[in-house]
Write an enzyme that holds these catalytic residues in place. Structure first.
Site, PDB file in Angstrom:
ATOM      1  N   TYR A  69     -25.589 121.147 -33.715  1.00 29.00           N
ATOM      2  CA  TYR A  69     -24.835 121.172 -32.459  1.00 29.00           C
ATOM      3  C   TYR A  69     -25.642 120.466 -31.385  1.00 29.00           C
ATOM      4  O   TYR A  69     -26.837 120.717 -31.238  1.00 29.00           O
ATOM      5  CB  TYR A  69     -24.643 122.641 -32.104  1.00 29.00           C
ATOM      6  CG  TYR A  69     -23.923 123.008 -30.820  1.00 29.00           C
ATOM      7  CD1 TYR A  69     -22.717 123.715 -30.872  1.00 29.00           C
ATOM      8  CD2 TYR A  69     -24.458 122.729 -29.567  1.00 29.00           C
ATOM      9  CE1 TYR A  69     -22.058 124.100 -29.706  1.00 29.00           C
ATOM     10  CE2 TYR A  69     -23.804 123.112 -28.401  1.00 29.00           C
ATOM     11  CZ  TYR A  69     -22.609 123.806 -28.479  1.00 29.00           C
ATOM     12  OH  TYR A  69     -21.958 124.203 -27.330  1.00 29.00           O
ATOM     13  N   THR A 113     -18.366 122.305 -21.465  1.00 24.96           N
ATOM     14  CA  THR A 113     -19.123 121.483 -22.414  1.00 24.96           C
ATOM     15  C   THR A 113     -18.246 121.181 -23.619  1.00 24.96           C
ATOM     16  O   THR A 113     -17.234 121.850 -23.840  1.00 24.96           O
ATOM     17  CB  THR A 113     -20.386 122.214 -22.922  1.00 24.96           C
ATOM     18  OG1 THR A 113     -19.971 123.441 -23.526  1.00 24.96           O
ATOM     19  CG2 THR A 113     -21.379 122.459 -21.807  1.00 24.96           C
ATOM     20  N   HIS A 173     -25.807 132.176 -18.259  1.00 28.02           N
ATOM     21  CA  HIS A 173     -25.053 130.961 -18.604  1.00 28.02           C
ATOM     22  C   HIS A 173     -23.549 131.050 -18.365  1.00 28.02           C
ATOM     23  O   HIS A 173     -22.865 130.024 -18.312  1.00 28.02           O
ATOM     24  CB  HIS A 173     -25.320 130.626 -20.074  1.00 28.02           C
ATOM     25  CG  HIS A 173     -25.465 129.161 -20.360  1.00 28.02           C
ATOM     26  ND1 HIS A 173     -24.777 128.184 -19.656  1.00 28.02           N
ATOM     27  CD2 HIS A 173     -26.218 128.481 -21.278  1.00 28.02           C
ATOM     28  CE1 HIS A 173     -25.091 126.990 -20.144  1.00 28.02           C
ATOM     29  NE2 HIS A 173     -25.972 127.143 -21.106  1.00 28.02           N
TER      30      HIS A 173
HETATM   31  O1  BUJ Z   1     -23.355 124.051 -25.260  1.00 34.17           O
HETATM   32  C1  BUJ Z   1     -23.113 124.715 -24.261  1.00 34.17           C
HETATM   33  O2  BUJ Z   1     -21.968 125.045 -23.934  1.00 34.17           O
HETATM   34  C2  BUJ Z   1     -24.229 125.144 -23.376  1.00 34.17           C
HETATM   35  C3  BUJ Z   1     -25.613 124.964 -23.975  1.00 34.17           C
HETATM   36  C4  BUJ Z   1     -25.891 126.058 -24.983  1.00 34.17           C
HETATM   37  N1  BUJ Z   1     -27.070 125.853 -25.860  1.00 34.17           N
HETATM   38  C5  BUJ Z   1     -28.316 125.952 -25.086  1.00 34.17           C
HETATM   39  C6  BUJ Z   1     -27.051 126.927 -26.869  1.00 34.17           C
HETATM   40  C7  BUJ Z   1     -27.052 124.544 -26.548  1.00 34.17           C
HETATM   41  N2  BUJ Z   1     -26.560 125.038 -22.874  1.00 34.17           N
HETATM   42  C8  BUJ Z   1     -27.323 124.025 -22.505  1.00 34.17           C
HETATM   43  O3  BUJ Z   1     -27.330 122.996 -23.139  1.00 34.17           O
HETATM   44  C9  BUJ Z   1     -28.218 124.198 -21.291  1.00 34.17           C
HETATM   45  C10 BUJ Z   1     -29.638 124.102 -21.717  1.00 34.17           C
HETATM   46  C11 BUJ Z   1     -30.599 123.918 -20.586  1.00 34.17           C
HETATM   47  C12 BUJ Z   1     -32.013 123.757 -21.076  1.00 34.17           C
HETATM   48  C13 BUJ Z   1     -32.201 122.432 -21.764  1.00 34.17           C
HETATM   49  C14 BUJ Z   1     -33.605 122.224 -22.218  1.00 34.17           C
HETATM   50  C15 BUJ Z   1     -33.927 120.781 -22.485  1.00 34.17           C
HETATM   51  C16 BUJ Z   1     -35.398 120.584 -22.604  1.00 34.17           C
HETATM   52  C17 BUJ Z   1     -35.855 119.239 -22.218  1.00 34.17           C
HETATM   53  C18 BUJ Z   1     -37.346 119.051 -22.087  1.00 34.17           C
HETATM   54  C19 BUJ Z   1     -38.136 119.188 -23.356  1.00 34.17           C
HETATM   55  C20 BUJ Z   1     -39.457 118.497 -23.247  1.00 34.17           C
HETATM   56  C21 BUJ Z   1     -40.452 119.010 -24.262  1.00 34.17           C
HETATM   57  C22 BUJ Z   1     -41.789 118.371 -24.118  1.00 34.17           C
HETATM   58  C23 BUJ Z   1     -42.806 118.906 -25.100  1.00 34.17           C
END
Ligand code: BUJ
Length: 651
Positions: free
Chosen positions: A480, A493, A367
């Site tokens: 968050y 972000t 990341h």
């Molecule tokens: O916040 C940040 O700076 C980066 C964040 C960190 N954190 C993950 C801790 C929140 N990073 C991201 O947000 C990237 C995440 C990428 C993966 C996202 C997954 C979303 C899933 C969607 C589909 C779910 C469907 C389920 C169906 C049963």
């Protein structure tokens, strides 16, 4: 590494424009954009630095629902003093620093440091995953066919990027412009110093593309106390992992021709046959270690004569993991994509394309170098290209291998490295065994219904989580939601804080006062929460949150060696940053699943999406029972919300 300039890569390999134009689009690029990839980069707006008083105000608004009156008064005093005293001084310095560094954003360096100085293992703590839908044509989903097609499409993406043929990321308020030739030709002619304004005139917002230069040929290198990012654009080889063995072979020739797809297929078949058993000491486990331990062992690896091999891993275009397992369901798939068995992943690689034995594909990414927007774009393009223009068809027979082009990397491991691998393996196993992954589906409504109700689907999901946490824990907990600030130069972000006084009141009403309020009152509370959440979302996307601002001030104070300001020592500040509900969402027709680990031992990682007709999430946590209970309560909360939206009282 320098930025990828127009034709930059081709110049480094000594190519002329005429040779480039001879490379046939379909076979070498995902597309040829009229607007060059980096066209907007010079004129992107800068991430605004909020006013300190605004950040203090927003900080206190986020603290309020988490604290009792006495605690809040104390935190308010500390924050106000910070705003008038040490915070003001730090803020002024940050403003000065920002003015002197117009090429970047105020958050870029501190955010790189946040990732690179973290000493926890990247696996589970940082690396997320995104898994792809199957190829709609059933027969294209066998492991080798899917891997070959996705590798070819990925290299086409790389070629497009290096040649500035990749369409720039643009957020279109009115998507009709994305198709308009007039728009593209007009924008293309504008000098890069003003191009952003041209797009802005038609309500289109180009996004920062700087992260893409670290998508390929890149690795995070473990170093004592602070890791480094490494990119070598000259790398033309692919790293393939199978059963814990490492193979490399060139997938590009010096002028950018992609190795013939049937050759790629032949190499992959060779690798599947060759790597028939696990090595005694699978090196990959080292990338699951905490970073200082790994940094020390990597030094030993270098001293033991493995420099060339490590260089090949680090500079490979990317890592392809050909797994031996076929996950039986989405939970197993999530485990596989998030951490796997540890022996067949190089978690430090900017990204790994994982293909399971049954041809399911996904991307696990490191990341620090970039965020979801860049990785999702890559996933979308390779999914589209590999399914619409597959490089090979099923049952196509690869050429017989006279001599394999691929090299198996053999490592020299002394006793000390071998025991480090064993220790890493044990630790990895122990941690993974504790991690639970649970899927959740709610089929009674989705985006369409909520939009008709004039509600923000995201706000309703977040509110449901707030009510759920209140029901489960009997209190408000720190939450968050990730929000991209890629609309700004070197934006990363911002945090949306889904907890507010409004969600607290609403949660209280739904859990503790179910018969006290009329349906109309409850409905009104949902409306207010939705409006407020929309505002927070917009503010965050426009760089007007408070989290990154305070983070940058703290970073500045620490880097100057100043005594830590009281604001950051306040237990309320620490509690706010002990994120129990860490959430992130994305939506794409290419994506099947996504997920990430919890960010604290007692927290949950919640990847979710409000689909057209249903709500789904993929959740992770170390506290299995609590996670299960959370999902049980989430279903309850969503049903309650549905009752109210359909005019039924809560019973
Ligand atoms: O916040 C940040 O700076 C980066 C964040 C960190 N954190 C993950 C801790 C929140 N990073 C991201 O947000 C990237 C995440 C990428 C993966 C996202 C997954 C979303 C899933 C969607 C589909 C779910 C469907 C389920 C169906 C049963």
């Amino acid at each position: 590494p320098g930025p990828v300039g127009r034709r930059g890569y081709w110049r480094t390999v000594g190519l002329t424009e005429s040779i480039i134009s001879e490379l046939d689009t379909d076979h070498h690029f995902v597309h040829r954009s009229t607007i060059p990839t980096m066209h907007f980069q010079d004129s992107l707006p800068r991430l605004p630095l909020p006013k300190l008083e605004d950040s203090v105000k927003r900080y206190l608004a986020a603290q309020k629902p988490l604290l009792d009156d006495d605690q809040y008064r104390n935190t308010e005093r500390i924050a106000r003093e910070f705003g008038k005293g040490v915070g003001r001084k730090l803020h002024r310095e940050l403003v000065e620093f920002d003015k002197k560094n117009k090429h970047t954003s105020y958050i870029s360096d501190p955010w790189f440091d946040m990732y690179l100085c973290a000493r926890d293992p990247v696996v589970l703590n940082f690396n997320p995953f995104i898994s792809l839908n199957p190829d709609p044509k059933e027969a294209y989903n066998s492991q080798v066919v899917r891997a070959t097609n996705l590798v070819v499409s990925s290299i086409k993406f790389l070629n497009s990027l290096k040649n500035e043929f990749l369409r720039p990321d643009i957020y279109y308020v009115n998507p009709k412009w994305s198709q308009s030739r007039l728009f593209k030709n007009f924008i293309r002619l504008l000098p890069t110093s003003v191009s952003w304004y041209g797009a802005y005139m038609v309500n289109a917002y180009p996004l920062d593309m700087s992260q893409y230069k670290r998508l390929f040929n890149s690795s995070r290198i473990p170093k004592l106390n602070k890791d480094e990012l490494f990119t070598d654009e000259r790398g033309r080889h692919l790293l393939v992992m199978r059963n814990g063995h490492f193979y490399v072979f060139d997938v590009l020739d010096p002028i950018g021709n992609i190795l013939h797809p049937s050759e790629i297929q032949a190499q992959l078949i060779y690798i599947l046959q060759d790597a028939d058993r696990l090595p005694e000491f699978p090196l990959c486990y080292l990338t699951t270690e905490d970073r200082n331990t790994w940094a020390a062992v990597r030094q030993q690896l270098l001293e033991a004569g493995n420099e060339d091999n490590l260089q090949k891993i680090d500079s490979a275009v990317f890592c392809l993991c050909l797994d031996i397992i076929s996950p039986k369901n989405d939970t197993e798939l999530s485990h596989c994509m998030l951490h796997g068995h540890g022996f067949n992943r190089w978690f430090d690689k900017s990204f790994s394309l994982i293909i399971t034995n049954d041809g399911t594909a996904g991307v696990n990414f490191e990341h620090s170098w970039g965020d979801g927007v860049a990785v999702l774009r890559f996933v979308n393009e390779v999914y589209r290209n590999s399914t619409r223009h597959p490089a090979i068809v099923p049952h196509s027979s690869p050429p017989a291998l006279s001599a394999t082009r691929c090299e198996r990397l053999e490592f020299k491991l002394n006793d000390s490295i071998q025991s480090a691998i064993n220790a890493a393996r044990m630790k990895f196993k122990e941690t993974n065994e504790k991690l639970s992954v649970r899927m959740f589906e709610f089929r009674k409504f989705g985006k369409e219904f909520l939009v008709k109700q004039k509600l923000s689907p995201d706000a309703v999901f977040q509110l449901a989580c707030q009510i759920t946490a209140y029901r489960q824990f009997g209190k408000i907990i720190s939450s968050y939601e990730a929000c991209s600030t890629a609309a700004f130069k070197h934006g990363r972000t911002e945090t949306i804080r889904p907890t507010s006084i409004l969600t607290k009141q609403c949660s209280h009403a739904f859990v503790e006062e179910r018969s006290k309020h009329s349906v109309a009152e409850l409905r009104n509370m949902i409306d207010e929460c939705s409006k407020y959440h929309r505002r927070l979302q917009l503010e965050a996307a426009l760089g007007r949150g408070f989290d990154r601002h305070l983070f940058a001030l703290k970073h500045l104070s620490v880097s100057r060696g100043d005594p830590m300001p009281e604001l950051f020592l306040d237990s309320a500040y620490q509690k706010l940053n002990h994120i129990i509900l860490s959430t992130s969402t994305l939506h794409s027709p290419a994506v099947h699943l996504g997920g990430f680990g919890p960010v604290v031992p007692d927290g949950f990682g919640i990847g979710y999406n409000v689909f057209d007709t249903w709500v789904g999430c993929n959740t992770t946590g170390y506290l299995n029972r609590e996670l299960q209970e959370f999902l049980r309560c989430l279903e309850y909360s969503l049903n309650d919300i549905l009752d109210v939206l359909e005019g039924r009282p809560l019973v």
